[in-house]
Design a protein around this motif. Structure first.
Motif, short mmCIF file in Angstrom:
data_model
loop_
_atom_site.label_atom_id
_atom_site.label_comp_id
_atom_site.label_asym_id
_atom_site.label_seq_id
_atom_site.Cartn_x
_atom_site.Cartn_y
_atom_site.Cartn_z
N ASN A 11 -17.16 -7.29 -9.79
CA ASN A 11 -16.00 -6.38 -9.75
C ASN A 11 -14.68 -7.07 -10.10
OD1 ASN A 11 -15.86 -7.79 -7.36
ND2 ASN A 11 -15.48 -6.00 -6.08
N ASP A 12 -14.69 -8.40 -10.37
CA ASP A 12 -13.49 -9.12 -10.82
C ASP A 12 -13.28 -8.99 -12.33
OD1 ASP A 12 -13.17 -10.21 -8.21
OD2 ASP A 12 -14.43 -11.95 -8.74
N VAL A 13 -14.34 -8.72 -13.04
CA VAL A 13 -14.33 -8.82 -14.51
C VAL A 13 -13.30 -7.89 -15.14
CG1 VAL A 13 -15.73 -8.51 -16.60
CG2 VAL A 13 -16.67 -9.74 -14.62
N LYS A 14 -13.23 -6.66 -14.68
CA LYS A 14 -12.29 -5.71 -15.28
C LYS A 14 -10.85 -6.22 -15.14
CE LYS A 14 -11.01 -0.89 -15.48
NZ LYS A 14 -11.31 0.47 -15.08
N MET A 15 -10.50 -6.76 -13.98
CA MET A 15 -9.14 -7.27 -13.77
C MET A 15 -8.87 -8.45 -14.70
SD MET A 15 -7.20 -8.51 -10.34
CE MET A 15 -6.83 -6.84 -9.85
N THR A 38 -13.03 -7.23 -23.53
CA THR A 38 -13.81 -6.20 -22.86
C THR A 38 -14.71 -6.83 -21.79
OG1 THR A 38 -15.66 -6.37 -24.41
CG2 THR A 38 -13.89 -4.80 -24.97
N GLU A 39 -15.15 -6.01 -20.88
CA GLU A 39 -16.07 -6.47 -19.84
C GLU A 39 -17.35 -7.00 -20.47
OE1 GLU A 39 -16.32 -3.91 -16.27
OE2 GLU A 39 -14.66 -2.78 -17.19
N THR A 40 -17.82 -6.38 -21.53
CA THR A 40 -19.03 -6.85 -22.20
C THR A 40 -18.84 -8.26 -22.74
OG1 THR A 40 -19.63 -4.58 -22.78
CG2 THR A 40 -20.66 -6.34 -24.08
N THR A 53 -15.19 -19.19 -11.96
CA THR A 53 -14.41 -19.26 -10.72
C THR A 53 -13.12 -18.47 -10.87
OG1 THR A 53 -15.31 -21.47 -10.30
CG2 THR A 53 -13.27 -20.91 -9.16
N VAL A 54 -12.74 -17.79 -9.80
CA VAL A 54 -11.45 -17.09 -9.78
C VAL A 54 -10.54 -17.74 -8.75
CG1 VAL A 54 -12.36 -14.88 -10.60
CG2 VAL A 54 -12.18 -15.31 -8.13
N VAL A 55 -9.25 -17.56 -8.97
CA VAL A 55 -8.22 -17.93 -8.01
C VAL A 55 -7.64 -16.64 -7.47
CG1 VAL A 55 -5.96 -19.02 -7.70
CG2 VAL A 55 -7.65 -20.08 -9.18
N GLU A 56 -7.40 -16.62 -6.17
CA GLU A 56 -6.85 -15.43 -5.53
C GLU A 56 -5.56 -15.76 -4.78
OE1 GLU A 56 -10.55 -12.75 -4.00
OE2 GLU A 56 -10.13 -14.57 -2.83
N GLU A 59 -6.17 -12.07 -1.70
CA GLU A 59 -7.38 -11.38 -2.15
C GLU A 59 -7.22 -10.65 -3.48
OE1 GLU A 59 -9.25 -9.10 0.96
OE2 GLU A 59 -8.92 -10.70 2.43
N THR A 60 -6.17 -10.98 -4.22
CA THR A 60 -5.99 -10.45 -5.58
C THR A 60 -6.28 -11.56 -6.57
OG1 THR A 60 -4.28 -8.90 -4.85
CG2 THR A 60 -4.32 -9.44 -7.20
N VAL A 61 -7.15 -11.28 -7.54
CA VAL A 61 -7.53 -12.27 -8.54
C VAL A 61 -6.35 -12.52 -9.47
CG1 VAL A 61 -9.07 -12.77 -10.48
CG2 VAL A 61 -9.97 -11.70 -8.40
N VAL A 62 -5.97 -13.81 -9.61
CA VAL A 62 -4.83 -14.18 -10.45
C VAL A 62 -5.15 -15.28 -11.45
CG1 VAL A 62 -3.10 -13.42 -8.77
CG2 VAL A 62 -3.93 -15.80 -8.71
N GLY A 63 -6.38 -15.80 -11.43
CA GLY A 63 -6.75 -16.85 -12.38
C GLY A 63 -8.25 -16.91 -12.54
N PHE A 64 -8.69 -17.52 -13.65
CA PHE A 64 -10.11 -17.59 -13.97
C PHE A 64 -10.36 -18.81 -14.85
CE2 PHE A 64 -13.52 -16.64 -17.05
CZ PHE A 64 -14.57 -16.36 -16.18
N ALA A 65 -11.52 -19.44 -14.66
CA ALA A 65 -11.98 -20.52 -15.53
C ALA A 65 -13.47 -20.74 -15.27
CB ALA A 65 -11.21 -21.81 -15.28
#
Length: 162
Positions: A11-15, A38-40, A53-56, A59-65
């Protein structure tokens, strides 16, 4: 502002898909993707990579790697680094890169961590050396299909974190 990290959830992917604001930002994050992300596309990358990995913040996702290469006792390569537009300049990129670097050294016991940055990505070029990454190679790459860019490869050895 308290930052924490965790593995990415479905459920993080869309954000995360909303983080790249234009084709150039997406190119910096994920050169093979087509804007808008896109999510795909992102799910395909996640399925082919390691330790997404996400950074929150609150509890709001603000980063990804993630890692696109992880060799025990060898090298880990960090990729798909992106920060939410609303939190850029607030230390999220530093946190995610340091988190991924620590994960590489601890989980995989690697000797070095590598990260690459396109020459037009000023924020990355200024950040990564501050975190101990040093340039070791430059590779020519097409830029958004009709120009030239330089992909600057950087490395950080385990000894620089001791």
């Amino acid at each position: 502002m308290k930052l924490n990290h965790r593995p990415v959830k479905a459920n993080d992917v869309k954000m995360i898909c909303g983080f790249p604001q234009n084709a150039q930002e997406l190119f910096f994050m994920f050169p093979k993707a087509h804007f808008p992300l896109t999510e795909t596309q992102l799910n395909a990358a996640i399925s082919q990579r390691f330790d997404s990995t996400v950074v929150e913040i609150n509890e709001t996702v603000v980063g990804f790697a993630n890692f696109y290469q992880a060799e025990r006792n060898g090298v880990c390569c960090i990729g798909n680094v992106i920060v939410s537009p609303s939190t850029r300049g607030e230390g999220v990129a530093t946190f995610i890169v340091e988190t991924m670097t620590g994960l590489a050294f601890e989980r995989y016991g690697v000797k070095e961590v590598q990260i690459s940055c396109f020459n037009k990505n000023t924020a990355g070029l200024l950040l990564y050396p501050k975190l101990g990454f040093v340039h070791y190679a430059i590779e020519e790459r097409p830029f958004l299909g009709n120009g030239r860019s330089a992909l600057i490869h950087m490395t950080r050895s385990r000894s620089s974190t001791d």
